[in-house]
Design a protein around this motif. Sequence first.
Motif, PDB file in Angstrom:
ATOM      1  N   ASN A  27       6.382   1.980 -10.335  1.00 51.23           N
ATOM      2  CA  ASN A  27       6.103   3.142  -9.177  1.00 51.23           C
ATOM      3  C   ASN A  27       7.296   3.859  -8.956  1.00 51.23           C
ATOM      4  O   ASN A  27       7.393   5.094  -8.670  1.00 51.23           O
ATOM      5  CB  ASN A  27       5.749   2.415  -7.792  1.00 51.23           C
ATOM      6  N   PRO A  70       7.417   3.255  -3.821  1.00 48.31           N
ATOM      7  CA  PRO A  70       8.367   4.030  -3.133  1.00 48.31           C
ATOM      8  C   PRO A  70       7.973   4.606  -1.843  1.00 48.31           C
ATOM      9  O   PRO A  70       6.450   4.943  -1.804  1.00 48.31           O
ATOM     10  CB  PRO A  70       8.393   4.885  -4.210  1.00 48.31           C
ATOM     11  N   GLY A  85       4.389   6.260  -2.108  1.00 51.78           N
ATOM     12  CA  GLY A  85       3.665   6.108  -3.530  1.00 51.78           C
ATOM     13  C   GLY A  85       4.498   6.805  -4.614  1.00 51.78           C
ATOM     14  O   GLY A  85       5.617   7.534  -4.482  1.00 51.78           O
ATOM     15  N   SER A  86       3.890   6.787  -5.616  1.00 49.25           N
ATOM     16  CA  SER A  86       4.672   7.250  -6.884  1.00 49.25           C
ATOM     17  C   SER A  86       5.001   8.758  -7.075  1.00 49.25           C
ATOM     18  O   SER A  86       5.354   9.478  -7.844  1.00 49.25           O
ATOM     19  CB  SER A  86       4.091   7.056  -8.084  1.00 49.25           C
ATOM     20  N   LEU A  87       4.352   9.687  -6.027  1.00 53.13           N
ATOM     21  CA  LEU A  87       4.480  10.993  -5.679  1.00 53.13           C
ATOM     22  C   LEU A  87       3.967  11.727  -7.094  1.00 53.13           C
ATOM     23  O   LEU A  87       4.016  12.999  -7.469  1.00 53.13           O
ATOM     24  CB  LEU A  87       5.848  11.430  -5.612  1.00 53.13           C
ATOM     25  N   SER A  88       2.845  10.860  -7.563  1.00 59.25           N
ATOM     26  CA  SER A  88       2.032  11.623  -8.803  1.00 59.25           C
ATOM     27  C   SER A  88       1.084  12.653  -8.135  1.00 59.25           C
ATOM     28  O   SER A  88       0.708  13.581  -8.931  1.00 59.25           O
ATOM     29  CB  SER A  88       1.392  10.480  -9.474  1.00 59.25           C
TER      30      SER A  88
ATOM     31  N   ILE B 122       1.642   9.931   4.478  1.00 58.24           N
ATOM     32  CA  ILE B 122       0.890  10.798   3.527  1.00 58.24           C
ATOM     33  C   ILE B 122       0.962  10.010   2.128  1.00 58.24           C
ATOM     34  O   ILE B 122       1.877   9.407   1.830  1.00 58.24           O
ATOM     35  CB  ILE B 122       1.410  12.193   3.365  1.00 58.24           C
ATOM     36  N   GLN B 123      -0.111   9.797   1.823  1.00 63.28           N
ATOM     37  CA  GLN B 123      -0.203   9.025   0.499  1.00 63.28           C
ATOM     38  C   GLN B 123       0.045  10.066  -0.833  1.00 63.28           C
ATOM     39  O   GLN B 123      -0.733  10.893  -0.748  1.00 63.28           O
ATOM     40  CB  GLN B 123      -1.498   8.160   0.205  1.00 63.28           C
ATOM     41  N   GLY B 124       0.902   9.637  -1.583  1.00 62.49           N
ATOM     42  CA  GLY B 124       1.104  10.672  -2.729  1.00 62.49           C
ATOM     43  C   GLY B 124       1.148   9.702  -3.973  1.00 62.49           C
ATOM     44  O   GLY B 124       2.167   9.731  -4.647  1.00 62.49           O
ATOM     45  N   GLY B 125       0.175   8.769  -3.981  1.00 59.17           N
ATOM     46  CA  GLY B 125       0.175   7.912  -5.462  1.00 59.17           C
ATOM     47  C   GLY B 125       0.493   6.365  -5.205  1.00 59.17           C
ATOM     48  O   GLY B 125       0.397   5.950  -3.951  1.00 59.17           O
ATOM     49  N   ASP B 126       0.451   5.701  -6.167  1.00 58.39           N
ATOM     50  CA  ASP B 126       0.622   4.274  -6.110  1.00 58.39           C
ATOM     51  C   ASP B 126       1.812   3.781  -5.547  1.00 58.39           C
ATOM     52  O   ASP B 126       2.817   4.153  -5.858  1.00 58.39           O
ATOM     53  CB  ASP B 126       0.370   3.699  -7.726  1.00 58.39           C
ATOM     54  N   PHE B 127       1.744   2.750  -4.788  1.00 55.06           N
ATOM     55  CA  PHE B 127       2.921   2.084  -4.169  1.00 55.06           C
ATOM     56  C   PHE B 127       2.835   0.593  -4.273  1.00 55.06           C
ATOM     57  O   PHE B 127       1.860  -0.218  -4.377  1.00 55.06           O
ATOM     58  CB  PHE B 127       3.218   2.417  -2.708  1.00 55.06           C
ATOM     59  N   ASP B 128       3.741  -0.121  -3.874  1.00 52.43           N
ATOM     60  CA  ASP B 128       3.830  -1.691  -3.767  1.00 52.43           C
ATOM     61  C   ASP B 128       4.897  -1.969  -2.727  1.00 52.43           C
ATOM     62  O   ASP B 128       5.416  -1.300  -2.004  1.00 52.43           O
ATOM     63  CB  ASP B 128       4.257  -2.124  -5.056  1.00 52.43           C
TER      64      ASP B 128
END
Lengths: 107, 566
Positions: A27, A70, A85-88, B122-128
Amino acid sequence: MSPDRSSVPAEEPRLVLRLYVAGDGPNSTAARANLSRLLGTYPPGSYEVEVVDCLREPMRAIEEGVFVTPTLLRVSPQPRRTIVGSLSESMNVSAALGLERSSADRA
Amino acid sequence: MRAPHSDPAAQGGESAGSAGTSEGPIHKCRTGIAGFDEITRGGLPSGRTTLIFGAPGAGKTVFALECLVNGAREGREPGIFVAFEENTRQIVANAATFGWDLPGLEREQLFFLDARLSSTVIQGGDFDIQGMLAGLAAKAKAMNAKRIVFDGIDVLLTILDDPGKERREIYRLQDWLHELGLTAIITAKAFEGDRLSTERYAFMQFMVDTVVAFHHRMIDRVSLRGVRVLKYRGSGFAENEFPMIITASGVQVSVFEPTALEYDVSDERVPSGVARLDTMLDGGYYRGSGVLISGAPGTAKTTLAGSFTAAACERGERALYVSFDEASSQIVRNLRSVGLDLQPHVDAGLLEMMSVRTEARSAEEHFMAVRARIRECAPRSLVIDPISALNKTGGVIAAVHGSLRLLDYARANGITVLCTSLVASENALAETTETQISTIADTWIHLSYLVRAGERNRTLTIVKSRGMAHSNQVRELVLSSHGLTLTDVYTAGGEVLVGTARWEHEAMLAETEARRMAELDLRRSELERELDALRAEQARWDGRRSSDRRDLRRLRHADPDPADVA
């Protein structure tokens, strides 16, 4: 915001970003790449990005209240924004950073 | 309650073959939570992970926090609290109500991390959670933390919004915990019967070493909490659900003290405060026994309890009088009207009066509160008036459980307990037995009314009294401003006479006696008069006889010899 800085005429407020990542995790790697791509169309001087690796500086994320990686913080301009998130999902990310309109203008 | 004694080896066997972390014998670390360390036989597994799941409001957060605080307090096991759901400032503030000095501990021994994801994020993709774990690892090392709590992991899992990612992060957390060797508690909300909860926690239960379920139910508008250990790798545990309450000082889990049935029994007698009753009981109640006084409203149960209490205080012994739904002052006033003054004993510090409202608390909470008071004032006699009030506190099972535990606890401590029990129906004996208190009471006295000839009168019967000779006779109980007395009941024509009937019977007997005495008097004076007359007669005759004798003698000497004259 110091008083002398506010007196400087700012045509476009400078974009200051901080990206928290965890080493070379999938990620985190994706987020770095996605952010570079998003900002790639902008002149290098118009933004500033600091990348914090939580594995190297573990206490910084804790102090900043960042707990998922991230995480991208828009430090400036105000208000502060947090994107995780991965900013995808580039549409979401652009909108959150306030990039959408400018990139549309450019297109 | 046999589970605490069951063979540890029987359950210990389950650890063999299960995946994961078992390496050698497990070490346990005490949670310091009363009761919980008993049912887990020593606390949570040290350096391993425990999952606590349950309904909202079941006490998961408080429990986890108390474990942390107890570890930190002793200064040996600093801890970290990661809050996914609640504001950490709020948690610290709530903890203050339990009297835990979090701000004091926070400086060195405790660390709180607010890990809530703000709603503006804001969610902008996968995270952990890798970044957080890296930070926590550094923090744990810096403060030498031994315990960690992840509170409300369900909130984190919900944000991930994908079963695959949920598992990935749980594995990540598990690996991290294993690497650091922290004793961990993960709490999670779960709704009974909810599919998501079921799937999620089926997986997590497999991952962790210990699983504890917390329950929260409403029965008869009373909130009842319970705790049950579902799994404990490498250790035996008590498998039943145990009542749990949240008191002013924290969480308590209720277990029967395993030694409870091994207490010393005493041959010493304790006066009941009513002389005739002591006679009927061959000397009084046994010291440290349980006495049950059952009866309909107004049958003088409280008066009997008051007599017992007053007698104890007069001997200089401490007593605790617990009244449900009746103010202490009211009890003192009412007892004064029958010649029992408890106030001097209260003033002297011998008697503690504790007045409790029954509703809105569970039987278990009542038990805990009374037990705390017992510990405080160390009484030798205890009155619970009435113990049947507990039936209003969330179902009969809980009430029976609470009552039995109270009796058990008191007896184990050599305290003589007198419980009154209110029965409404005429079928009182059956009703009292139903609540099961009568079965463990050593002495059971039943009070009732006998209605006859337009009167209600109180009677007293000893239903049973273990280990002592006791009278099987019904006695009439008479209340007056001088106190409580027991009188013989008269039987006439096979019927028991009480009240006016007895009084009439007594009056009639007295009158008959008086008449008989009067008749005797009369006869005696008649005889005496007769005797006097006879004596007078005798005197007269005596007088006459002596004068005749005198005359005769004179005549003999005065008479000249007729021959001489011739």
